[in-house]
Every structure is written in structure tokens, then in C-alpha cells.
Design an enzyme around this catalytic site. Structure first.
Site, PDB file in Angstrom:
ATOM      1  N   HIS A 213      -6.799 -10.722  -0.462  1.00 18.03           N
ATOM      2  CA  HIS A 213      -6.016 -10.363   0.727  1.00 18.03           C
ATOM      3  C   HIS A 213      -6.678 -10.975   1.957  1.00 18.03           C
ATOM      4  O   HIS A 213      -7.583 -10.391   2.546  1.00 18.03           O
ATOM      5  CB  HIS A 213      -5.926  -8.842   0.850  1.00 18.03           C
ATOM      6  CG  HIS A 213      -4.874  -8.376   1.828  1.00 18.03           C
ATOM      7  ND1 HIS A 213      -4.201  -9.229   2.671  1.00 18.03           N
ATOM      8  CD2 HIS A 213      -4.376  -7.141   2.074  1.00 18.03           C
ATOM      9  CE1 HIS A 213      -3.340  -8.529   3.399  1.00 18.03           C
ATOM     10  NE2 HIS A 213      -3.427  -7.260   3.053  1.00 18.03           N
TER      11      HIS A 213
ATOM     12  N   THR B 109       0.847  -1.188   0.000  1.00 14.83           N
ATOM     13  CA  THR B 109       0.000   0.000   0.000  1.00 14.83           C
ATOM     14  C   THR B 109       0.883   1.238   0.000  1.00 14.83           C
ATOM     15  O   THR B 109       1.784   1.360   0.824  1.00 14.83           O
ATOM     16  CB  THR B 109      -0.900  -0.046   1.258  1.00 14.83           C
ATOM     17  OG1 THR B 109      -1.840  -1.114   1.074  1.00 14.83           O
ATOM     18  CG2 THR B 109      -1.643   1.251   1.477  1.00 14.83           C
TER      19      THR B 109
HETATM   20  C1  LIG Z   1       4.830   0.207   2.864  1.00 16.16           C
HETATM   21  C2  LIG Z   1       4.250  -1.175   2.989  1.00 16.16           C
HETATM   22  C3  LIG Z   1       2.953  -1.407   2.589  1.00 16.16           C
HETATM   23  C4  LIG Z   1       2.405  -2.696   2.657  1.00 16.16           C
HETATM   24  N1  LIG Z   1       1.137  -2.917   2.193  1.00 16.16           N
HETATM   25  C5  LIG Z   1       0.661  -4.186   2.080  1.00 16.16           C
HETATM   26  C6  LIG Z   1      -0.556  -4.466   1.385  1.00 16.16           C
HETATM   27  O1  LIG Z   1      -1.225  -3.576   0.823  1.00 16.16           O
HETATM   28  N2  LIG Z   1      -0.964  -5.756   1.337  1.00 16.16           N
HETATM   29  C7  LIG Z   1      -0.248  -6.780   1.917  1.00 16.16           C
HETATM   30  O2  LIG Z   1      -0.657  -7.943   1.832  1.00 16.16           O
HETATM   31  N3  LIG Z   1       0.912  -6.544   2.558  1.00 16.16           N
HETATM   32  C8  LIG Z   1       1.406  -5.285   2.624  1.00 16.16           C
HETATM   33  N4  LIG Z   1       2.641  -5.061   3.199  1.00 16.16           N
HETATM   34  C9  LIG Z   1       3.454  -6.214   3.653  1.00 16.16           C
HETATM   35  C10 LIG Z   1       4.430  -6.647   2.553  1.00 16.16           C
HETATM   36  O3  LIG Z   1       3.717  -7.221   1.453  1.00 16.16           O
HETATM   37  C11 LIG Z   1       5.447  -7.691   3.066  1.00 16.16           C
HETATM   38  O4  LIG Z   1       4.768  -8.823   3.528  1.00 16.16           O
HETATM   39  C12 LIG Z   1       6.329  -7.131   4.168  1.00 16.16           C
HETATM   40  O5  LIG Z   1       6.913  -5.897   3.762  1.00 16.16           O
HETATM   41  C13 LIG Z   1       7.448  -8.115   4.551  1.00 16.16           C
HETATM   42  O6  LIG Z   1       8.253  -8.403   3.436  1.00 16.16           O
HETATM   43  P1  LIG Z   1       9.724  -7.723   3.274  1.00 16.16           P
HETATM   44  O7  LIG Z   1      10.501  -8.132   4.501  1.00 16.16           O
HETATM   45  O8  LIG Z   1      10.270  -8.325   2.008  1.00 16.16           O
HETATM   46  O9  LIG Z   1       9.516  -6.242   3.202  1.00 16.16           O
HETATM   47  C14 LIG Z   1       3.185  -3.769   3.177  1.00 16.16           C
HETATM   48  C15 LIG Z   1       4.491  -3.515   3.602  1.00 16.16           C
HETATM   49  C16 LIG Z   1       5.028  -2.252   3.504  1.00 16.16           C
HETATM   50  C17 LIG Z   1       6.473  -2.031   3.912  1.00 16.16           C
END
Ligand SMILES: Cc1cc2nc3c(=O)[nH]c(=O)nc-3n(C[C@H](O)[C@H](O)[C@H](O)COP(=O)(O)O)c2cc1C
Length: 359
Positions: free
Chosen positions: A174, A25
Site C-alpha cells: 500500500h 478497510t
Molecule cells: C470503505 C472503504 C475503505 C477503503 N479502504 C482502503 C484500503 O484499505 N486500502 C486502499 O488502498 N484503499 C482503500 N479504499 C479506497 C478504495 O480502494 C477505492 O480506491 C475507492 O473506493 C475508489 O474506488 P470506487 O470509486 O470504485 O469506490 C477504501 C474505500 C472505501 C469506500
């Protein structure tokens, strides 16, 4: 021989590599309509095998946060068309993540006439950001009637059809992180006494009916789901039968035959880890594609793929701050660090201005 950078199979699709951009998001959709700035952001990241968009609402009722996009109006579908074209031109496939926020909302964030709906009238603890008045306590949502439930399921199905019109390769439901689908799964938010509440067979019913409706609308090869067992985000506490509940879900989703399950493990963000045994249970019980996500770097992604723990790896923050993440990982180049202060702010700063490596 690297698996990560080689072609991957996702049902009928061939992906240019095994790397998935996780849904994030970003709150750049003024008026809840996808725009040219968003097309630029996604196009910059089109070296991914698969892009999962930010959470996108199937209904005015699901727009819990400011400036998140929808996929229910003709203007939204038009806006998304430009994005799917731009991403396809760059070589990636793209699924839209369908996110109904449910109780994670505020009337100040909702369009006129929209309602905050949830399985039961249980307010989330803590506060939520609004553009109009800053941080506000979460209000209590309205408990959904049976006709709200069937109406909302129909909205998911229509969103799936709209996604096809907009040129998406598929949709991701989701079911993670405390939003509407998870609010039905978890006993703290689902206090219903009808066939949608009580034992897990009932708490899973809404999720499974949404999946069935989406499959009926666009086909099982185009529908995936994201789940966060042991996730605690948005005031979703741990409880005793978590592992058994999610095992049941894995079995039931497998029977529905949908394309993939995408598991979230937010241990890298301070949440309780998802036990390895539960990830292995999903791998065993769910016969189609398994995507793992959370805290991955290139080394761990390669190791988990090689060990057969999953079929694809999804990456969030590194993709947010590195438009050319695939090249950087493949060549071992240094990464840009993500700037949390601009995760959710309007405009190009911290969005489309992360530099790519000089060619
Ligand atoms: C800025 C931001 C927005 C996110 N928005 C969503 C979202 O809209 N839907 C979702 O399922 N996860 C969302 N997440 C979670 C990410 O999809 C992901 O699971 C999380 O960042 C962990 O992965 P990473 O360690 O590779 O960042 C968001 C994470 C961040 C950092």
C-alpha cells in the site's frame, strides 16, 4: 465481445475475468485477527477475477485504526488461511494489501508497546477515530531511526512470507492514500536530511527497498504496489514536482520488475484527478500489468480496457454493496447502494447482509 468478463492474465496467474475488487478497510477484525465473518464477506465476492484485501498491517506498529487485521502473528496467518481457502473455492485469486499506517494512527488504537512511526515527526491535520474515546486529534509520530527503517523493511518481508503461508496468491504494497510508504514519498511528511529524505531519489528509497525486500522474500511475480499520485487523502497536499516524482517511481519500479502497479484516482470521491498524461506515462514506462481504479462503472471499465489504457480495472464501493457485482454488471441489473454509516462499524450489518440477486 466483452473484455471485462473474459479471462485475464496476471503474470503467472489466470483470472476468471478482468474485474478486481479494490482494497477496502472494513474494521471487522476484532483483536486484529481475521475471522469467520470476514471469510463469509470475501467468499460472497469471489466471482471477482482478483480480490485485494483490506489494508493489513505487517507490524503491531502499523495498526493505526481500530479492528484492522494484521499478518504478523500465527493467529492472524491462521485466520487468513480460512479466507484464502474460501475465496479460492469461489474461483477468485486473492492478494493481501500490506498497509502500515505510519502517522495515521493513535496510541489508543495501537497494542501495548507499539509505536507510531513515520519518516519525520509531522502530525497529520484533523482527527482519527478511536474505539476508546471517539474522535481524537492526530498526535505527532516518532521520526524513524535508521534501525527502525531496516526493522520495518524486515517486517514487510516477513509479512510477504506469512502471506504465502496463509495461501495468498500475492501481496499488494500500500503505497497510496497517505500511509507509511506515501509518507516517505511526499515532501510534506518526509523532512529527513539523511539518504531517505531530500530529492526524490532519496524519498523513493524506502519504498523501493520495501519492494526489493518483498521480491527477495516471495518473488517478483507475487508483488504489486498501489500508488496515488495527486492523492490528497490523510493531509497529503499537492506540490510542484508531483508528476516528475511519480514518473521517477514508475521508472524505478519497472526496473525492479514487480508484477503490477495499481493506480488510485479518487476524483470520483472529490480529490484532484490524476492527469490522463500521467496515467499514460505509467502505461508507457511500466512494462508489466497496470490496474486502474476509482469511480468505474461497467461501461467505462470496458472502454478503458478496450483502449488499452490498463490491463485490469479495480472497483471499490460497487463491490462493497453488491456481492454479485459481476453478474449484475454483466446483465445490467440494478445495484444496491452502499451505506456509508456501516463502512467501518463492527458486525454483519452493512457487511455480509447486502442481498444478491435471486437465482
Ligand atoms: C470503505 C472503504 C475503505 C477503503 N479502504 C482502503 C484500503 O484499505 N486500502 C486502499 O488502498 N484503499 C482503500 N479504499 C479506497 C478504495 O480502494 C477505492 O480506491 C475507492 O473506493 C475508489 O474506488 P470506487 O470509486 O470504485 O469506490 C477504501 C474505500 C472505501 C469506500
Amino acid at each position: 465481445m466483452s473484455l471485462l468478463y473474459s479471462k485475464a492474465v496476471l503474470g503467472p496467474l489466470t483470472l476468471q475475468n478482468h474485474l478486481v475488487m479494490a482494497p477496502m478497510t472494513r474494521n471487522r477484525a476484532a483483536g486484529n485477527i481475521p475471522n469467520a465473518l470476514m471469510a463469509e464477506y470475501y467468499a460472497q465476492r469471489a466471482a471477482a477475477g482478483l480480490i485485494l484485501t483490506e489494508g493489513t498491517s505487517p507490524s503491531p506498529d502499523g495498526l493505526g485504526y481500530p479492528r484492522i487485521p494484521g499478518i504478523f502473528s500465527p493467529a492472524q496467518v491462521e485466520g487468513w488461511k480460512r479466507i484464502t481457502d474460501a475465496v479460492h473455492a469461489g474461483g477468485a485469486k486473492i492478494f493481501v494489501q500490506i498497509m502500515h499506517c505510519g502517522r495515521i494512527a493513535h496510541p489508543l488504537n495501537l497494542p501495548a508497546g507499539a509505536r507510531m512511526l513515520a519518516p519525520s515527526a509531522v502530525a497529520a491535520g484533523g482527527e482519527i477515530y478511536t474505539d476508546a474515546e471517539g474522535m481524537k486529534p492526530h498526535p505527532a509520530p516518532q521520526a524513524m531511526s535508521e534501525s527502525d527503517i531496516s526493522g520495518t523493511i524486515a517486517e514487510y518481508a516477513q509479512a510477504a512470507r506469512n502471506a504465502m503461508t496463509a495461501g495468498f496468491d500475492g501481496i499488494e504494497l500500500h503505497g497510496a492514500n497517505g500511509y507509511l510508504l506515501e509518507q516517505f514519498i511526499r515532501p510534506n511528511t518526509n523532512r529527513r536530511t539523511d539518504r531517505y529524505g531530500g530529492p526524490i531519489e532519496n524519498r523513493a528509497r524506502f519504498v523501493l527497498e520495501v519492494a526489493e525486500a518483498a521480491i527477495a522474500a516471495i518473488g517478483k511475480d507475487k508483488v504489486g504496489i498501489r500508488l496515488s499520485p495527486f492523492g490528497v487523502f490523510n493531509d497529503m497536499p499537492l506540490y510542484d514536482t508531483m508528476e516528475a516524482d511519480y514518473t521517477y517511481l514508475a521508472q524505478q519500479l519497472n526496473l525492479r520488475g514487480l508484477l503490477y502497479i495499481h493506480l488510485v484516482d479518487h476524483a470520483a470521491m472529490g480529490a484532484p484527478p490524476v492527469p490522463d498524461a500521467l496515467k499514460a506515462t505509467f502505461r508507457k514506462l511500466f512494462q508489466r500489468v497496470l490496474i486502474l481504479s476509482g469511480g468505474y462503472d461497467a461501461g467505462r471499465a470496458e472502454t478503458d480496457l478496450a483502449a488499452g489504457k490498463c490491463d485490469l480495472v479495480a472497483v471499490g464501493r460497487p463491490f462493497l454493496s453488491n456481492p454479485d457485482l459481476v453478474t449484475r454488471w454483466e446483465t445490467g441489473a440494478a445495484l444496491n447502494a452502499p451505506d456509508m454509516a456501516t463502512f467501518y462499524t463492527p458486525g454483519p450489518k452493512g457487511y455480509t447482509d447486502y442481498p444478491a440477486l435471486k437465482k
